[in-house]
Design a protein around this motif. Structure first.
Motif, short mmCIF file in Angstrom:
data_model
loop_
_atom_site.label_atom_id
_atom_site.label_comp_id
_atom_site.label_asym_id
_atom_site.label_seq_id
_atom_site.Cartn_x
_atom_site.Cartn_y
_atom_site.Cartn_z
N SER A 83 0.83 -1.20 0.00
CA SER A 83 0.00 0.00 0.00
C SER A 83 0.87 1.25 0.00
O SER A 83 1.90 1.30 0.68
CB SER A 83 -0.89 0.05 1.25
OG SER A 83 -1.69 -1.09 1.37
N VAL A 85 1.47 4.81 1.47
CA VAL A 85 1.12 5.45 2.74
C VAL A 85 1.83 6.79 2.86
O VAL A 85 2.89 7.01 2.27
CB VAL A 85 1.51 4.57 3.96
CG1 VAL A 85 0.72 3.27 3.95
CG2 VAL A 85 3.00 4.28 3.98
N TYR A 155 -1.19 2.66 11.83
CA TYR A 155 -1.70 3.14 10.55
C TYR A 155 -3.10 3.71 10.79
O TYR A 155 -3.98 3.01 11.29
CB TYR A 155 -1.73 1.97 9.58
CG TYR A 155 -2.36 2.13 8.21
CD1 TYR A 155 -3.72 2.40 8.05
CD2 TYR A 155 -1.60 1.93 7.06
CE1 TYR A 155 -4.28 2.49 6.79
CE2 TYR A 155 -2.16 2.00 5.79
CZ TYR A 155 -3.49 2.28 5.66
OH TYR A 155 -4.06 2.36 4.41
N CYS A 157 -6.43 4.77 9.00
CA CYS A 157 -7.11 4.60 7.72
C CYS A 157 -8.20 5.66 7.60
O CYS A 157 -9.11 5.73 8.44
CB CYS A 157 -7.71 3.21 7.58
SG CYS A 157 -8.26 2.85 5.90
N LEU A 179 1.45 6.44 10.33
CA LEU A 179 1.20 6.33 8.90
C LEU A 179 -0.27 6.65 8.63
O LEU A 179 -1.12 6.45 9.49
CB LEU A 179 1.49 4.91 8.39
CG LEU A 179 2.88 4.33 8.65
CD1 LEU A 179 2.89 2.84 8.31
CD2 LEU A 179 3.95 5.08 7.88
N GLY A 181 -3.27 6.12 5.43
CA GLY A 181 -3.60 5.55 4.14
C GLY A 181 -5.11 5.38 4.03
O GLY A 181 -5.85 5.76 4.94
N ASN A 184 -6.26 -0.07 4.10
CA ASN A 184 -6.01 -1.25 4.94
C ASN A 184 -7.17 -1.62 5.84
O ASN A 184 -7.19 -2.73 6.40
CB ASN A 184 -4.75 -1.06 5.79
CG ASN A 184 -3.47 -1.29 5.03
OD1 ASN A 184 -2.41 -1.45 5.62
ND2 ASN A 184 -3.53 -1.28 3.70
N GLY A 202 4.01 -0.96 3.75
CA GLY A 202 3.66 0.38 3.33
C GLY A 202 4.80 1.03 2.56
O GLY A 202 5.95 1.02 3.01
#
Length: 281
Positions: A83, A85, A155, A157, A179, A181, A184, A202
């Motif tokens: 992914s 990120v 992460y 999301c 992170l 993104g 995920n 990532g």
């Protein structure tokens, strides 16, 4: 078997000797594209492009349930995602590789996030949503290539498809996220419901927009500026991972539904039993 889910820029696996292609629908709708089964390195693997061929699907349009179900039905017991990120920490630089091990769900409820409901009740534990065994294997593969992979990260999301505001970026940083993104979640949680070991590599593209320097703020052009070279790093790690026998997935993950189900099998319809049997494999 390991399933690989390709994110932005990873729509095929170079070198994959394809033995079978499947585009079958699932009880949860159609997956993003073909599920490819083949051999890469020393291992038989599955591959699916998360956004479809040609990157047709936005993050909130991906049918995550169908993707995870199709991979599990095809024999996957582990799922490794890739992914793009953004970084929320100065030490995690654009061009780096990073593996999140915790998740903060900041989506907005547009996504179908569980296989359960509609007469099938279960509550799966996701306190530790990522497979330590799979993370260790990826890190060891990276070390053999002389590459560093950040780990132990959180992460966030977000819903997308717009890129975030500076206020949102600061909020996520202050919440302990490293992170950010868009893809995920719910993928990571559906993998756990399907008793599949999960991890994501990532590819860090930018510093999101929390820095005061506007030239560091995320945009589509900056995402792709370093992406090609970062993708090559990720491909090296994947090649190293698949050059050796893969580890067995975590036993606790492979039995996650054992203590999660509330609805007895006697109360299920035949259709529900069929898809639940796939998750239980």
């Amino acid at each position: 078997m390991l399933a690989i889910v390709g994110g932005t820029g990873l729509y095929e696996l170079p070198g994959l000797e394809i033995a079978h292609r499947s585009r079958d629908t699932t009880p949860f709708g159609d997956p993003s594209g073909e599920v490819l089964r083949g051999r890469l390195g020393s291992n038989e693997v599955l591959f699916l492009a998360r956004h479809g061929a040609g990157h047709r699907l936005l993050p909130h349009e991906v049918n995550y349930r169908a993707n995870v179900f199709a991979l599990k039905r095809a024999g996957a017991t582990m799922l490794l995602g890739f992914s793009a990120v953004g970084s929320l920490a100065l030490e995690i630089r654009p061009g780096d590789l990073a593996i999140p091990e915790q998740y903060f769900d900041w989506t907005r409820g547009q996504r179908q996030r569980t296989f359960f409901g509609g007469g099938v009740a279960a509550h799966v534990s996701t306190a530790k949503p990522v497979s330590a065994v799979l993370v260790d294997a990826v890190r060891s593969a990276a070390a053999r290539c002389g590459l560093e992979v950040h780990r132990g990260l959180t992460y966030a999301c977000v819903e997308g498809p717009r890129l975030g505001t500076q206020a949102e970026s600061h909020f996520l940083r202050q919440s302990g996220c490293h992170l950010v993104g868009m893809t995920n979640v719910p993928e990571v949680f559906l993998a756990r419901e399907a008793q599949m070991a999960y991890a994501t590599v990532g590819l860090v593209t930018d510093y999101d927009c929390w820095l005061e320097d506007p030239s560091q703020h995320v945009n589509v052009a900056s995402i792709f500026e370093l992406y090609g070279s970062t993708l090559k790093k990720a491909a090296k790690v994947l090649d190293a991972l698949l050059s050796q026998a893969l580890p067995e997935p975590d036993a606790a993950i492979r039995s996650a539904l054992g203590s999660a189900m509330l609805t007895p099998d006697t109360a299920l319809t035949e259709e529900q039993k069929l898809w639940l049997d796939v998750l239980r494999r």
